[in-house]
Design a protein around this motif. Structure first.
Motif, PDB file in Angstrom:
ATOM      1  N   THR B  35      47.069  -8.838  50.133  1.00 56.50           N
ATOM      2  CA  THR B  35      46.351 -10.077  49.824  1.00 56.50           C
ATOM      3  C   THR B  35      46.538 -11.086  50.939  1.00 56.50           C
ATOM      4  O   THR B  35      45.576 -11.719  51.400  1.00 56.50           O
ATOM      5  CB  THR B  35      46.858 -10.683  48.503  1.00 56.50           C
ATOM      6  N   ALA B  36      47.801 -11.228  51.379  1.00 58.27           N
ATOM      7  CA  ALA B  36      48.071 -12.196  52.446  1.00 58.27           C
ATOM      8  C   ALA B  36      47.302 -11.810  53.703  1.00 58.27           C
ATOM      9  O   ALA B  36      46.675 -12.670  54.344  1.00 58.27           O
ATOM     10  CB  ALA B  36      49.565 -12.250  52.724  1.00 58.27           C
ATOM     11  N   GLY B  37      47.326 -10.494  54.022  1.00 54.32           N
ATOM     12  CA  GLY B  37      46.612 -10.034  55.205  1.00 54.32           C
ATOM     13  C   GLY B  37      45.130 -10.301  55.089  1.00 54.32           C
ATOM     14  O   GLY B  37      44.482 -10.775  56.026  1.00 54.32           O
ATOM     15  N   LEU B  38      44.590 -10.038  53.907  1.00 57.32           N
ATOM     16  CA  LEU B  38      43.165 -10.247  53.658  1.00 57.32           C
ATOM     17  C   LEU B  38      42.806 -11.718  53.812  1.00 57.32           C
ATOM     18  O   LEU B  38      41.830 -12.092  54.471  1.00 57.32           O
ATOM     19  CB  LEU B  38      42.847  -9.769  52.245  1.00 57.32           C
ATOM     20  N   LEU B  39      43.653 -12.584  53.207  1.00 58.25           N
ATOM     21  CA  LEU B  39      43.398 -14.022  53.265  1.00 58.25           C
ATOM     22  C   LEU B  39      43.464 -14.515  54.702  1.00 58.25           C
ATOM     23  O   LEU B  39      42.654 -15.323  55.131  1.00 58.25           O
ATOM     24  CB  LEU B  39      44.422 -14.780  52.412  1.00 58.25           C
ATOM     25  N   TRP B  40      44.450 -13.998  55.439  1.00 57.60           N
ATOM     26  CA  TRP B  40      44.625 -14.420  56.822  1.00 57.60           C
ATOM     27  C   TRP B  40      43.394 -14.051  57.646  1.00 57.60           C
ATOM     28  O   TRP B  40      42.863 -14.855  58.404  1.00 57.60           O
ATOM     29  CB  TRP B  40      45.895 -13.767  57.378  1.00 57.60           C
ATOM     30  N   ARG B  41      42.904 -12.802  57.436  1.00 53.66           N
ATOM     31  CA  ARG B  41      41.714 -12.388  58.178  1.00 53.66           C
ATOM     32  C   ARG B  41      40.521 -13.238  57.790  1.00 53.66           C
ATOM     33  O   ARG B  41      39.713 -13.622  58.611  1.00 53.66           O
ATOM     34  CB  ARG B  41      41.426 -10.921  57.896  1.00 53.66           C
ATOM     35  N   ARG B  42      40.418 -13.563  56.497  1.00 53.16           N
ATOM     36  CA  ARG B  42      39.332 -14.408  56.007  1.00 53.16           C
ATOM     37  C   ARG B  42      39.383 -15.785  56.666  1.00 53.16           C
ATOM     38  O   ARG B  42      38.381 -16.321  57.098  1.00 53.16           O
ATOM     39  CB  ARG B  42      39.480 -14.634  54.504  1.00 53.16           C
ATOM     40  N   LEU B  43      40.615 -16.347  56.680  1.00 52.60           N
ATOM     41  CA  LEU B  43      40.775 -17.706  57.194  1.00 52.60           C
ATOM     42  C   LEU B  43      40.425 -17.783  58.669  1.00 52.60           C
ATOM     43  O   LEU B  43      39.970 -18.806  59.149  1.00 52.60           O
ATOM     44  CB  LEU B  43      42.228 -18.159  56.994  1.00 52.60           C
ATOM     45  N   ARG B  44      40.680 -16.662  59.377  1.00 50.35           N
ATOM     46  CA  ARG B  44      40.423 -16.687  60.811  1.00 50.35           C
ATOM     47  C   ARG B  44      38.953 -16.624  61.131  1.00 50.35           C
ATOM     48  O   ARG B  44      38.547 -16.894  62.254  1.00 50.35           O
ATOM     49  CB  ARG B  44      41.136 -15.506  61.480  1.00 50.35           C
ATOM     50  N   ARG B  45      38.146 -16.272  60.144  1.00 54.66           N
ATOM     51  CA  ARG B  45      36.721 -16.120  60.424  1.00 54.66           C
ATOM     52  C   ARG B  45      36.066 -17.474  60.648  1.00 54.66           C
ATOM     53  O   ARG B  45      36.379 -18.451  59.988  1.00 54.66           O
ATOM     54  CB  ARG B  45      36.038 -15.400  59.269  1.00 54.66           C
ATOM     55  N   MET B  46      35.155 -17.451  61.579  1.00 57.11           N
ATOM     56  CA  MET B  46      34.454 -18.684  61.917  1.00 57.11           C
ATOM     57  C   MET B  46      33.683 -19.234  60.724  1.00 57.11           C
ATOM     58  O   MET B  46      33.647 -20.434  60.503  1.00 57.11           O
ATOM     59  CB  MET B  46      33.490 -18.357  63.048  1.00 57.11           C
ATOM     60  N   SER B  47      33.091 -18.330  59.941  1.00 57.20           N
ATOM     61  CA  SER B  47      32.290 -18.832  58.823  1.00 57.20           C
ATOM     62  C   SER B  47      33.189 -19.526  57.812  1.00 57.20           C
ATOM     63  O   SER B  47      32.771 -20.500  57.167  1.00 57.20           O
ATOM     64  CB  SER B  47      31.512 -17.703  58.175  1.00 57.20           C
ATOM     65  N   THR B  48      34.438 -19.083  57.683  1.00 55.33           N
ATOM     66  CA  THR B  48      35.372 -19.769  56.785  1.00 55.33           C
ATOM     67  C   THR B  48      35.664 -21.158  57.318  1.00 55.33           C
ATOM     68  O   THR B  48      35.661 -22.144  56.567  1.00 55.33           O
ATOM     69  CB  THR B  48      36.684 -18.976  56.675  1.00 55.33           C
ATOM     70  N   ALA B  49      35.904 -21.234  58.643  1.00 54.24           N
ATOM     71  CA  ALA B  49      36.164 -22.542  59.245  1.00 54.24           C
ATOM     72  C   ALA B  49      34.982 -23.469  59.016  1.00 54.24           C
ATOM     73  O   ALA B  49      35.152 -24.653  58.693  1.00 54.24           O
ATOM     74  CB  ALA B  49      36.425 -22.380  60.730  1.00 54.24           C
ATOM     75  N   LEU B  50      33.767 -22.918  59.120  1.00 48.79           N
ATOM     76  CA  LEU B  50      32.572 -23.735  58.891  1.00 48.79           C
ATOM     77  C   LEU B  50      32.551 -24.250  57.459  1.00 48.79           C
ATOM     78  O   LEU B  50      32.276 -25.427  57.213  1.00 48.79           O
ATOM     79  CB  LEU B  50      31.321 -22.900  59.141  1.00 48.79           C
ATOM     80  N   MET B  51      32.857 -23.355  56.510  1.00 43.58           N
ATOM     81  CA  MET B  51      32.856 -23.758  55.111  1.00 43.58           C
ATOM     82  C   MET B  51      33.890 -24.865  54.875  1.00 43.58           C
ATOM     83  O   MET B  51      33.630 -25.815  54.148  1.00 43.58           O
ATOM     84  CB  MET B  51      33.184 -22.554  54.220  1.00 43.58           C
ATOM     85  N   LEU B  52      35.053 -24.719  55.514  1.00 43.00           N
ATOM     86  CA  LEU B  52      36.086 -25.742  55.350  1.00 43.00           C
ATOM     87  C   LEU B  52      35.590 -27.070  55.927  1.00 43.00           C
ATOM     88  O   LEU B  52      35.806 -28.137  55.344  1.00 43.00           O
ATOM     89  CB  LEU B  52      37.370 -25.306  56.040  1.00 43.00           C
ATOM     90  N   LEU B  53      34.902 -27.008  57.069  1.00 44.88           N
ATOM     91  CA  LEU B  53      34.349 -28.236  57.660  1.00 44.88           C
ATOM     92  C   LEU B  53      33.350 -28.879  56.703  1.00 44.88           C
ATOM     93  O   LEU B  53      33.346 -30.096  56.516  1.00 44.88           O
ATOM     94  CB  LEU B  53      33.651 -27.918  58.983  1.00 44.88           C
ATOM     95  N   PHE B  54      32.500 -28.028  56.074  1.00 50.32           N
ATOM     96  CA  PHE B  54      31.533 -28.582  55.118  1.00 50.32           C
ATOM     97  C   PHE B  54      32.254 -29.202  53.936  1.00 50.32           C
ATOM     98  O   PHE B  54      31.871 -30.273  53.454  1.00 50.32           O
ATOM     99  CB  PHE B  54      30.575 -27.495  54.626  1.00 50.32           C
TER     100      PHE B  54
END
Lengths: 380, 557
Positions: B35-54
């Motif tokens: 789970t941690a690995g999955l979350l980490w990979r998710r967080l590193r994705r640009m689209s996640t960063a975009l969502m966080l910015l939104f």
């Protein structure tokens, strides 16, 4: 009111009239320009002449407008962007100036739309008219000049970026629709297949669509116009502007006039679809202008923080205006990022740009006029 | 931030599952590490960063339109009462979601932390890749003929090295290296534009510095406000301010009890139509250091704060502070005497309310509470319709409307500022208009109320200590310095390859491709000049080599 201030107001009105005629001339030229099947555009003699007159009028309007801003500065004895009327007027001036430098030569058909943006800005300025006068002491600082200038210049360039983005979305849609109908001979049955290609044939369908994309530019340009519903173009801007003006100024008459003007411009966009530069070029223009304005707005916000530190004793206090500019900054940052993200490039990124521009406008009008904070323009 | 492609997940294909050999199957529910690995990979994705910015923008947008408690607490109180805003129920929902204090809420902090984690996940590999790339010299290229930009020249005389020597000068400002291509040809590999990545990295990394500066600054900061009448002094002690906010790590021992005396306060107004707008207000103050140093006199103006030994003094507000004295009607003894700090109310009138006597609830000797309310007119008259016409903001014709209230409960014993109380009409015992120097009997001679001839002013100062601002300034400069190259610089690589009878110049750009078209044209001309030959016309035969690939919409050019 001094004579200089009166002169400034007169010059403002003259510039407004000149821009108006120039905008009409730009659309007139559009109507007298034929787009050939290979994408080459040819204006009739009348179209060329009107185009020349239009360009001259924009230039003249710019000079007169500049005169208005300068005399205003002389009348008030300070930088001419101390209240919302002056600020809006200066923004429109920079929009026209930047368009003359950046757009006029390469994309002449965009000029009409950019001048329309400047005219809208000047109209809202007139609604917020204030006599020339000095500033309250909190605004008397050289940081005012730097902060407000940076904000003004970046907002102006963002307006051009928005025009390019909005036109990109239209042109892109038209190009896609034409590509799709060429690929499937215009049959709706064929179009339906794109959404659900038969299993195993997706490769072939994809390649066919790709090859035809290449040819889409050379397909009949007026087909792009016919591919889009002409009714949506006046109706959507009409509704948006009507709602916005009603919400902000609560003036039904002004709202109707502004909305009708925007509806006309919307129809102009529909008519101009074949004349517009290819979507990729529009997108590039939007990106380049945003990339220019973004460091500028970053700098402007920083100067604002330094000014706030001097005037109010804190650099950032989540005052509504500060909050609004933070939103705008974040959204433009998201736009720049989304352009280099898979699955976001193109239309989605453009929509982020549209939302960012909406945030800019809300931060400027709504926060200044409604929300009580240190940035309120008391009495406007 | 780089673009991280979504991990290529295996399709949940029925046939694959069927053919899987029997044995221990992967658990359906991922364990904590997965789970941690999955979350980490998710967080590193640009689209996640975009969502966080939104998410950040939406939160901030809400905070623009919903009043924020730390900014305007009074409006928030009205929203909670339901007297303003959308109503009590909505306010309760807002409270539950901490929408009245978005920037202090746990979810805003979580959003920020996630954004920084995502940023870190993005930046670490990028810094490492950058450090690797920038040390590596320009690499050799293969298949130059297949690059979008390539041009062929006639080969000048001389051996391979001599030919490359000729073009060396053209690429003076580029990073170059002599290499041998896979086919054995001498090649000059050229590279430029690492600035883009460096700028982008500096831009993003500066946010850590900004965060550190903001956090440290907030933790060690102190801000105190004081409204004080001219001629008076206040001491820099923990209790010396009317209101104050201090960071968690602010050391109260830093208050050195220095005495600040307000020598004078001056306000000037504008002329003409704006005669009610204050042009400038200046407090002249004297600082007396506790270590026996010489007193220092300074002026504090709006936009021009004064720094004195670690503290900064800002001019914040001002107003009238007439001296009111209440004497007993029996023996003339002074019952109450103070400079009332007057503030403008919603109607633009200078007003103040104060406590004269808290009374006593002692059943043997009950005494009522007594309060005073004043309205001050610096220079005004009553119009024919009963309204007030202001002539000037200056006290040319000062008049004070004094109202004395008395009742068993005026709320004076409650822990609420007196200015926020409201007293009933029935509690009025007397009311009169007084002018400076005049002594007016109140309540049939029970009191005498006087106003001093000299109308004093009060000044509102803010005193603050905000350390680590240099960190913020550094972060801001780094942000700007990184931003510009990250948007304008672009990485491109070029090669000059010497063949037996011709020389090839080829290049490719990673970003701003339209800009590179112009640069390549210029370089073609300059390389041609250096070689002393003209470029050969492009071969017509193979269209794949000559046609520029169609740019996809949205490609960063």
């Amino acid at each position: 009111m001094t004579t200089t201030a009166a002169l400034s107001n007169t010059l403002f009105n003259v510039a407004f009239g000149l821009y108006l005629v120039a905008m009409i001339a730009a659309f007139f030229r559009l109507a007298f320009t034929r787009v050939r099947a290979d994408g080459v555009q040819a204006s009739t003699t009348a179209g060329q002449r009107v185009g020349l007159v239009g360009t001259a009028l924009v230039g003249a309007g710019f000079l007169v407008h500049l005169g208005s801003v300068v005399t205003r500065a002389m009348a008030a004895g300070r930088v001419p962007w101390g209240n919302m009327y002056e600020y809006g007027s200066a923004i429109a001036l920079v929009v026209v100036g930047a368009a003359l430098v950046l757009v006029q030569r390469r994309y002449p058909h965009l000029m009409g739309f950019i001048i329309a943006g400047a005219l809208l800005m000047m109209t809202t300025s007139l609604l917020l008219f204030t006599e020339a006068g000095p500033l309250v002491p909190a605004l008397e600082s050289y940081w005012l000049q730097i902060h407000v200038s940076a904000m003004m210049f970046s907002s102006s360039v963002f307006i051009i970026a928005f025009v390019a983005t909005a036109l990109y979305l239209v042109k892109d849609r038209a190009e896609r629709k034409v590509a799709m109908s060429t690929a499937f001979g215009g049959s709706t049955v064929g179009a339906a297949q794109v959404t659900a290609p038969p299993a195993g044939e997706s490769d072939i369908v994809g390649r066919v669509a790709g090859d035809d994309l290449e040819e889409a530019e050379f397909a009949s340009p007026t087909a792009q116009r016919d591919a889009l519903n002409p009714l949506l173009f006046p109706v959507i801007p009409f509704v948006v502007v009507l709602t916005f003006v009603l919400l902000v100024w609560r003036a039904p008459l002004a709202a109707m006039i502004a909305a009708s003007a925007v509806a006309l411009i919307g129809s102009g966009v529909w008519y101009a679809i074949p004349h517009l530069p290819p979507a990729a070029k529009l997108d590039n223009l939007a990106y380049r202008t945003t990339a220019f304005a973004f460091p500028l707005i970053t700098f402007g916000i920083m100067c604002g923080a330094i000014w706030a530190e001097e005037a109010w004793g804190r650099y950032w206090g989540w005052d509504p205006k500060e909050t609004g500019s933070f939103v705008t900054w974040t959204l433009y940052a998201a736009y720049l990022h989304s352009r280099s993200t898979h699955g976001w490039r193109g239309r989605r990124a453009a929509w982020v740009g549209v939302v960012a521009f909406a945030a800019l406008m809300i931060t400027y009008y709504a926060v200044n006029l409604f929300v009580v904070g240190l940035h309120s323009y008391a009495g406007v | 931030m780089t673009d991280t492609l979504p991990p290529q997940a295996d399709l949940p294909d029925g046939s694959a599952a069927a053919s899987r050999p029997p044995g221990p199957r992967l658990p359906l529910i991922p364990g904590p590490i997965e789970t941690a690995g999955l979350l980490w990979r998710r967080l590193r994705r640009m689209s996640t960063a975009l969502m966080l910015l939104f998410g950040l923008s939406v939160a901030t947008l809400l905070a623009t339109f919903i009043p924020q408690e730390p900014v305007i607490a009074s409006t928030v109180r009205l929203w909670r009462d339901g007297t303003e805003g959308p109503g009590e129920t909505v306010a309760r929902v807002f409270d539950a979601l901490s929408l009245f204090d978005v920037f202090g809420s746990w979810w805003f902090a979580a959003l920020t932390v996630l954004l920084f984690v995502s940023l870190t996940g993005c930046l670490i590999p990028r810094w490492r890749a950058f450090a690797r790339n920038v040390r590596r010299p320009a690499a050799r290229g293969g298949n130059l003929g297949r690059l979008t930009h390539h041009v062929t020249f006639d080969r000048p005389d001389g051996d391979d090295a001599a030919v490359l020597d000729r073009v060396d000068r053209v690429f003076r400002l580029y990073r170059t290296q002599r290499v041998t291509s896979r086919g054995g040809q001498a090649q000059l590999a050229v590279e430029r534009g690492h600035w883009r990545e460096l700028g982008s990295l500096v831009f993003h990394t500066s946010f850590y510095l900004l965060l550190i500066g903001v956090t440290l600054g907030a933790a060690f900061s102190f801000t105190g406000q004081i409204d004080i009448v001219e001629g008076r002094s206040f001491a820099d002690t923990p209790l010396g301010y009317q209101s104050q906010t201090a960071g968690r790590l602010w050391d109260t021992d830093r208050h050195d009890a220095r005495v600040t005396t307000i020598e004078d306060f001056e306000v000037t107004y504008l002329d003409g139509d704006n005669s009610f707008v204050a042009d400038e207000f200046v407090s002249t103050v004297t600082f007396t250091p506790t270590d026996g140093g010489e007193p220092v006199t300074r002026e504090i103006r709006v936009n021009h704060p004064t720094h004195f030994e670690g503290l900064t003094y800002y001019q914040r507000a001002f107003g009238f502070a007439p001296r009111i004295t209440l004497r007993s009607g029996l023996d003339g003894g002074e019952l109450y005497s103070t400079n009332l700090i007057l503030r403008t109310d919603a109607n633009g009138l200078w007003t103040a309310r104060d406590k004269i006597s808290q009374g006593s609830s002692d059943p043997d000797r009950p005494l009522p509470q007594i309060g005073i309310e004043v309205f001050f007119l610096p220079d005004a008259e009553f119009g024919p319709d009963g309204g007030i016409v202001f002539n000037s903001p200056e006290p040319n014709d000062p008049r004070l409307l004094v109202t004395i209230y008395s009742a068993d409960d005026l709320g004076l014993d409650r822990p609420v500022p007196v200015s926020q109380l409201s007293w009933p009409q029935s509690a009025i015992i007397d009311q009169a208009m007084i002018t400076p120097g005049q002594s007016v009997p109140f309540a049939s001679g029970l009191f005498q109320v006087e106003m001093d001839t000299d109308i004093a002013m009060w000044t509102g100062l803010q005193v603050s200590h905000q350390p680590y601002r240099w960190l913020l300034l550094t972060a801001a400069s780094l942000t700007l310095m990184g931003l510009v190259p990250s948007l304008y610089a672009y990485r491109r690589r070029l090669w000059v390859e010497v063949h037996d009878d011709h020389v090839v110049l080829a290049g490719v750009a990673q970003h701003r491709k339209s800009q590179f078209v112009e640069e390549f044209d210029t370089l073609t001309g300059r390389v041609g000049d250096a070689l002393g030959t003209r470029p050969r016309p492009a071969p017509v035969a193979s269209p794949t080599q000559t046609s520029t690939p169609r740019q996809t919409p949205g490609s960063p050019a």
